[in-house]
Write a protein that holds these residues in place. Structure first.
Motif, PDB file in Angstrom:
ATOM      1  N   LEU A   9       6.015  -8.684 -20.247  1.00  0.00           N
ATOM      2  CA  LEU A   9       6.581 -10.048 -20.315  1.00  0.00           C
ATOM      3  C   LEU A   9       5.873 -10.975 -19.328  1.00  0.00           C
ATOM      4  N   TYR A  31       2.626 -11.935 -20.705  1.00  0.00           N
ATOM      5  CA  TYR A  31       2.869 -12.812 -21.852  1.00  0.00           C
ATOM      6  C   TYR A  31       3.152 -14.242 -21.378  1.00  0.00           C
ATOM      7  N   GLU A  45      10.971 -15.936 -17.258  1.00  0.00           N
ATOM      8  CA  GLU A  45      10.102 -16.965 -17.830  1.00  0.00           C
ATOM      9  C   GLU A  45      10.018 -18.168 -16.888  1.00  0.00           C
ATOM     10  N   ALA A  87       7.867 -10.239 -26.607  1.00  0.00           N
ATOM     11  CA  ALA A  87       7.033  -9.319 -25.836  1.00  0.00           C
ATOM     12  C   ALA A  87       7.889  -8.185 -25.305  1.00  0.00           C
ATOM     13  N   GLU A  94      23.576 -10.271 -23.025  1.00  0.00           N
ATOM     14  CA  GLU A  94      23.805 -11.248 -21.960  1.00  0.00           C
ATOM     15  C   GLU A  94      22.967 -12.498 -22.199  1.00  0.00           C
ATOM     16  N   SER A  95      23.318 -13.551 -21.504  1.00  0.00           N
ATOM     17  CA  SER A  95      22.591 -14.806 -21.636  1.00  0.00           C
ATOM     18  C   SER A  95      21.127 -14.615 -21.195  1.00  0.00           C
ATOM     19  N   GLY A  96      20.214 -15.165 -22.011  1.00  0.00           N
ATOM     20  CA  GLY A  96      18.796 -15.113 -21.643  1.00  0.00           C
ATOM     21  C   GLY A  96      18.079 -13.842 -22.037  1.00  0.00           C
ATOM     22  N   THR A  97      18.725 -12.974 -22.835  1.00  0.00           N
ATOM     23  CA  THR A  97      18.062 -11.718 -23.212  1.00  0.00           C
ATOM     24  C   THR A  97      17.149 -11.909 -24.415  1.00  0.00           C
ATOM     25  N   LYS A 128      18.385 -13.509 -27.612  1.00  0.00           N
ATOM     26  CA  LYS A 128      19.139 -13.390 -28.869  1.00  0.00           C
ATOM     27  C   LYS A 128      18.627 -14.372 -29.923  1.00  0.00           C
ATOM     28  N   GLU A 129      18.305 -15.574 -29.450  1.00  0.00           N
ATOM     29  CA  GLU A 129      17.842 -16.574 -30.413  1.00  0.00           C
ATOM     30  C   GLU A 129      16.501 -16.150 -31.020  1.00  0.00           C
ATOM     31  N   ARG A 130      15.653 -15.576 -30.165  1.00  0.00           N
ATOM     32  CA  ARG A 130      14.362 -15.076 -30.653  1.00  0.00           C
ATOM     33  C   ARG A 130      14.557 -14.031 -31.761  1.00  0.00           C
ATOM     34  N   GLY A 169       6.132 -13.461 -30.811  1.00  0.00           N
ATOM     35  CA  GLY A 169       6.951 -14.196 -29.841  1.00  0.00           C
ATOM     36  C   GLY A 169       7.929 -13.317 -29.097  1.00  0.00           C
ATOM     37  N   ASP A 220      25.185 -19.649 -32.677  1.00  0.00           N
ATOM     38  CA  ASP A 220      25.030 -19.142 -31.318  1.00  0.00           C
ATOM     39  C   ASP A 220      26.352 -19.336 -30.578  1.00  0.00           C
TER      40      ASP A 220
HETATM   41  N1  LIG Z   1      11.107 -10.414 -25.520  1.00  0.00           N
HETATM   42  C1  LIG Z   1      10.770 -11.698 -25.277  1.00  0.00           C
HETATM   43  N2  LIG Z   1       9.490 -12.070 -25.335  1.00  0.00           N
HETATM   44  C2  LIG Z   1       9.142 -13.342 -25.054  1.00  0.00           C
HETATM   45  N3  LIG Z   1      10.003 -14.302 -24.722  1.00  0.00           N
HETATM   46  C3  LIG Z   1      11.288 -13.991 -24.666  1.00  0.00           C
HETATM   47  C4  LIG Z   1      11.746 -12.667 -24.948  1.00  0.00           C
HETATM   48  N4  LIG Z   1      13.081 -12.631 -24.808  1.00  0.00           N
HETATM   49  C5  LIG Z   1      13.457 -13.872 -24.459  1.00  0.00           C
HETATM   50  N5  LIG Z   1      12.385 -14.685 -24.375  1.00  0.00           N
HETATM   51  C6  LIG Z   1      12.402 -16.094 -23.939  1.00  0.00           C
HETATM   52  O1  LIG Z   1      13.434 -16.230 -22.968  1.00  0.00           O
HETATM   53  C7  LIG Z   1      14.154 -17.418 -23.173  1.00  0.00           C
HETATM   54  C8  LIG Z   1      15.610 -17.118 -23.439  1.00  0.00           C
HETATM   55  O2  LIG Z   1      15.718 -16.500 -24.723  1.00  0.00           O
HETATM   56  P1  LIG Z   1      16.881 -16.883 -25.766  1.00  0.00           P
HETATM   57  O3  LIG Z   1      17.202 -18.332 -25.706  1.00  0.00           O
HETATM   58  O4  LIG Z   1      16.495 -16.304 -27.087  1.00  0.00           O
HETATM   59  O5  LIG Z   1      18.068 -16.063 -25.091  1.00  0.00           O
HETATM   60  P2  LIG Z   1      19.593 -15.961 -25.535  1.00  0.00           P
HETATM   61  O6  LIG Z   1      19.980 -14.537 -25.368  1.00  0.00           O
HETATM   62  O7  LIG Z   1      19.765 -16.584 -26.886  1.00  0.00           O
HETATM   63  O8  LIG Z   1      20.297 -16.837 -24.412  1.00  0.00           O
HETATM   64  P3  LIG Z   1      21.754 -17.572 -24.456  1.00  0.00           P
HETATM   65  O9  LIG Z   1      22.799 -16.499 -24.627  1.00  0.00           O
HETATM   66  O10 LIG Z   1      21.827 -18.205 -23.102  1.00  0.00           O
HETATM   67  O11 LIG Z   1      21.695 -18.528 -25.590  1.00  0.00           O
HETATM   68  C9  LIG Z   1      13.493 -18.160 -24.335  1.00  0.00           C
HETATM   69  O12 LIG Z   1      12.562 -19.097 -23.841  1.00  0.00           O
HETATM   70  C10 LIG Z   1      12.784 -17.045 -25.070  1.00  0.00           C
HETATM   71  O13 LIG Z   1      11.677 -17.538 -25.715  1.00  0.00           O
END
Ligand SMILES: Nc1ncnc2c1ncn2[C@@H]1O[C@H](COP(=O)(O)OP(=O)(O)OP(=O)(O)O)[C@@H](O)[C@H]1O
Length: 649
Positions: free
Chosen positions: A516, A519, A556, A336, A364-367, A369-371, A334, A434
């Motif tokens: 990505l 993916y 994405e 990429a 940063e947001s959307g990088t 982190k949750e993954r 999950g 988070d």
């Molecule tokens: N390296 C990756 N490969 C595949 N999908 C990714 C990757 N990095 C992020 N994503 C996808 O991008 C989206 C944002 O990721 P995620 O929610 O983990 O970001 P975040 O850093 O936790 O954001 P926030 O700070 O806003 O909570 C999700 O749908 C996640 O599945």
């Protein structure tokens, strides 16, 4: 408690107050120093467990200078200062202190900070001992007869990677008796998380378009250090001004820092490990320290293997095509991407996942982190227990305490039922907090207690409840700034910061964009039943120049929309929702008359981009500009043109 403390502080009255406070709390003060020189004398007499260190001292040297030495001596230290502006904080941070105290401080702050400092230090010391033992155990069996010589070295590289990071590792044996200068390196280029491509002499000849005698000539010019040495980007660039094998590696694979680690064999022969990284500052003294600990072991396994195996290293080995070696496991399912910055994050995950250490994911947001948090949990021994996620920003301050810790029936108006909080729900597993930077200050104190005591208290509860939960926290805020502005507790920051994982923004790892994109296309094909096979070259080029403020999430969403809107087999057009910011200058900027230097700088950057940052060799920027590569390098230095300005843009 009988830990020893040295106070380094030029204000005698303040130092004395701290001494009294520490003695009352049962610490033993080994002395008070007003300058760096005196502090070093006192340390030589008795090594303290912790040093409390003011930044501005008597004499020319500052606390930050002393801190560098303390790090090498493996002594914990905590800064004390009245002046913590952002610049000082940044400089002090580079010395990796075990704590900060801002004057004036309360007795309680000093004692808690000291306790945390001792804990952090002990943890990191224990952790380094553990990893040495772990590394030794992994390295020994690799050199037995079951593996070929290349396999043994490649596997040794794989095992070393999380500890001594590299994108290219080469090894070389120099026999003392007939000190042959003939080129015979074996190199290993990292092409995936756990994938390496062997680059033997033949492969290097093909890649660089050089003949064997030309490689030999470069080898003859390559100076070999008798002892371990690390080169930062600047030092490495200087070293490479004299053409050598290293210049070739730097140039061919765009390496930016370098580390040479020789192993002395008992017969006087030398065996070399050369590590190269695309990061400008990958190698530090700690890598040399670790390698020195491994020296005796490496020397004995390599020596016995060399005796039986090879007198001359083979010149030709099979080079798998990129993608041919599909050894990459799916452990980071999950996620990429294969940029060296992301591979570094994978290395950190593999290191920390099996332990119970708290992890702080910054980015940063959307990088993603949750993954990353998902991945750490899945790779940990807690994987069969729950992973409970809490978004601290999404909950009103009034509800968050009950959400996290639960409440008893009747604890407050509306508490008609007993409620189990997220910490209890995560029992035996992991809790992902988070947006931790949004947590209200009052709750931060309670979280600190959970980390320290490993127990929680339900609202309205009579007694604390022991919990066994691993904490992973994430934030897109600059927590140090939050601490400096009083919005985040310093003690909590230090507890959480034991193992930070930094997730770089997408614009800093543009190599990941093609992977990505593919993916996400596959993912949304599956979801929507479409059969899009990819993007056009033009679209890819647009994706590569965009600045991605919303990071991977934005990419994405863009691909999701494009998959739905595309009629044919290829995505031919993309539409950004935030303003496009490419490298183009702003209109005002265009109106301004540029200096000759600015024009020269722009011209060099344009040419470098055209050559993908390549300076040397045929088709390189120096050739296009019709100047010697060394002249181009000194011009780049003079005009402050860094390679990152041209990478992948
Ligand atoms: N390296 C990756 N490969 C595949 N999908 C990714 C990757 N990095 C992020 N994503 C996808 O991008 C989206 C944002 O990721 P995620 O929610 O983990 O970001 P975040 O850093 O936790 O954001 P926030 O700070 O806003 O909570 C999700 O749908 C996640 O599945």
């Amino acid at each position: 408690m009988n830990e020893t403390i040295l106070i380094v502080e030029d204000q005698f009255v303040e130092a004395n107050d701290i001494r009294l406070m520490l003695e009352k709390a049962n610490y033993r003060v080994t002395g008070i120093a007003r300058s760096v020189a005196r502090a070093l004398e006192l340390i030589a007499e008795e090594k303290p467990d912790v040093v409390l260190l003011d930044i501005f001292l008597k004499g020319t040297l500052t606390g930050i200078d002393l801190a560098k030495q303390l790090r090498e001596l493996n002594i914990a230290f905590v800064y004390l200062s009245a002046n913590f502006n952002q610049n000082i904080l940044s400089e002090a941070k580079t010395t990796q202190p075990d704590g900060f105290l801002v004057k004036p401080f309360r007795e309680k702050d000093v004692l808690i900070t000291l306790e945390i400092a001792l804990y952090r230090h002990q943890f990191s010391h224990e952790a380094s001992l553990r990893r040495e033992i772990q590394l030794q155990k992994q390295l020994i069996p690799l050199f037995d007869e079951k593996n070929s010589w290349e396999e043994a070295l490649m596997k040794a590289g794989q095992v070393l990677q999380p500890f001594i990071p590299f994108e290219y590792m080469a090894t070389q044996s120099i026999p003392l008796a007939h000190n042959s200068l003939s080129y015979q390196d074996t190199g290993f280029l990292r092409i995936g998380f756990d994938e390496y491509q062997i680059v033997g002499v033949r492969e290097l000849m093909i890649i660089t378009n050089l003949k064997k005698h030309e490689l030999d000539a470069l080898q003859a010019k390559t100076h070999l250090e008798p002892v371990a040495h690390c080169y930062t980007e600047e030092q490495f660039t200087n070293l490479c001004e004299v053409p050598s094998i290293r210049t070739l590696i730097m140039d061919t694979f765009q390496m930016r820092s370098h580390c040479v680690l020789p192993v002395s064999l008992s017969n006087g022969d030398q065996f070399y490990f050369f590590f190269y990284s695309r990061r400008p500052d990958a190698y530090k003294a700690e890598h040399i320290v670790l390698f020195n600990c491994l020296q005796p072991l490496l020397s004995s396994v390599i020596e016995s293997r060399l005796k039986t195996e090879i007198k001359v290293l083979p010149e030709s080995v099979h080079t798998p095509l990129p993608g041919e070696t599909q050894t990459d496991t799916d452990i980071f399912e999950g996620i990429a991407g294969r940029s060296h910055l992301l591979l570094k994050v994978f290395d950190h995950i593999t290191l920390v996942a099996p332990a119970d250490t708290s992890v702080l994911i910054l980015g940063e947001s959307g990088t993603g982190k949750e993954r990353i948090a998902d991945c750490i949990h899945t790779l940990s021994p807690r994987k069969d227990k729950p992973l409970v996620k809490v978004n601290c920003a999404a909950l009103p301050a009034t509800l968050i305490e009950s959400e996290l810790f639960g409440h008893e029936k009747g604890a407050f108006t509306g508490a008609i039922e007993k409620r189990i909080g997220k910490f209890e729900q995560a029992s035996g597993g992991t809790i992902f907090l988070d947006e931790i930077g949004e947590m209200p200050l009052e709750l931060q104190v309670k979280l600190l207690r959970v980390l320290q005591e490993k127990e929680i208290e339900r609202i309205g509860g009579r007694s604390p409840i022991k919990i066994n939960v691993r904490i992973i926290a994430a934030t897109n805020r600059n927590l140090e700034k939050e601490v400096a502005q009083g919005r985040f507790r310093l003690d909590l920051y230090y507890r959480l910061h034991v193992f930070p994982i930094i997730l770089p923004p997408l614009r800093e790892r543009k190599e990941d964009i093609p992977v990505l994109t593919t993916y996400f296309i596959k993912h949304y094909n599956r979801k929507t039943g479409r059969k899009i096979s990819g993007v056009t070259d033009k679209v890819l080029a647009t994706l590569m120049t965009y600045h991605w403020p919303g990071n991977v999430r934005e990419l994405e969403h863009l691909i999701e929309r494009s998959v739905l809107l595309t009629k044919g087999p290829l995505i031919e057009e993309v539409e950004f929702h935030s303003p496009q910011q490419t490298e183009k200058a702003l209109p005002n900027e265009e109106l301004r008359i540029k200096t000759i230097d600015e024009n020269e700088r722009d011209h060099i950057i344009t040419v470098l981009k055209k050559c993908n940052g390549r300076i040397w060799g045929s088709g390189g920027a120096a050739e296009l500009l019709n100047i010697p590569p060394t002249t181009l390098q000194s011009k780049m230095k003079k005009l402050s043109i860094k390679k990152e300005y041209v990478d992948y843009k």
